[in-house]
Design a protein around this motif. Structure first.
Motif, PDB file in Angstrom:
ATOM      1  N   ILE A 242       0.829  -1.205   0.000  1.00  0.00           N
ATOM      2  CA  ILE A 242       0.000   0.000   0.000  1.00  0.00           C
ATOM      3  C   ILE A 242       0.865   1.258   0.000  1.00  0.00           C
ATOM      4  N   ALA A 243       1.967   1.238   0.720  1.00  0.00           N
ATOM      5  CA  ALA A 243       2.828   2.417   0.835  1.00  0.00           C
ATOM      6  C   ALA A 243       3.769   2.579  -0.362  1.00  0.00           C
ATOM      7  N   SER A 244       3.842   1.582  -1.208  1.00  0.00           N
ATOM      8  CA  SER A 244       4.783   1.606  -2.327  1.00  0.00           C
ATOM      9  C   SER A 244       4.097   2.062  -3.610  1.00  0.00           C
ATOM     10  N   ASP A 245       4.865   2.732  -4.466  1.00  0.00           N
ATOM     11  CA  ASP A 245       4.361   3.141  -5.776  1.00  0.00           C
ATOM     12  C   ASP A 245       4.602   2.045  -6.816  1.00  0.00           C
TER      13      ASP A 245
END
Length: 83
Positions: free
Chosen positions: A67-70
């Motif tokens: 979720i926190a990663s692009d």
């Protein structure tokens, strides 16, 4: 199976010597029918690559890594026969 981590980003940083379509056409030539390619890269590049995979009539799906990663994964399979 072909696995590429950050390959599209690398090509973009080097001023796009090849288009994404050119890269995918070469992979299509190398990949056996029902073979797989897994690409890990940033979300915008993965979305663009998915549209190219659809043009080649590959089965393609995008998977979120974190979720926190692009970054996302594009998992494609070359069909045995073109549809």
């Amino acid at each position: 199976m072909v696995h590429a981590d950050g390959f599209l980003s690398l090509e973009k940083r080097q001023k796009r010597r090849c288009s994404t379509l050119d890269i995918f056409l070469e992979v299509d030539r190398i990949l056996r029918p029902e073979g797989w390619i897994i690409i890990r890269d940033t979300a915008p590049l993965i979305e663009a690559a998915r549209s190219v995979a659809a043009q080649l009539r590959w089965d393609a799906r995008i998977l979120d890594l974190d979720i926190a990663s692009d970054e996302k994964l594009l998992v494609c399979q070359k069909p045995f026969l073109k549809k």
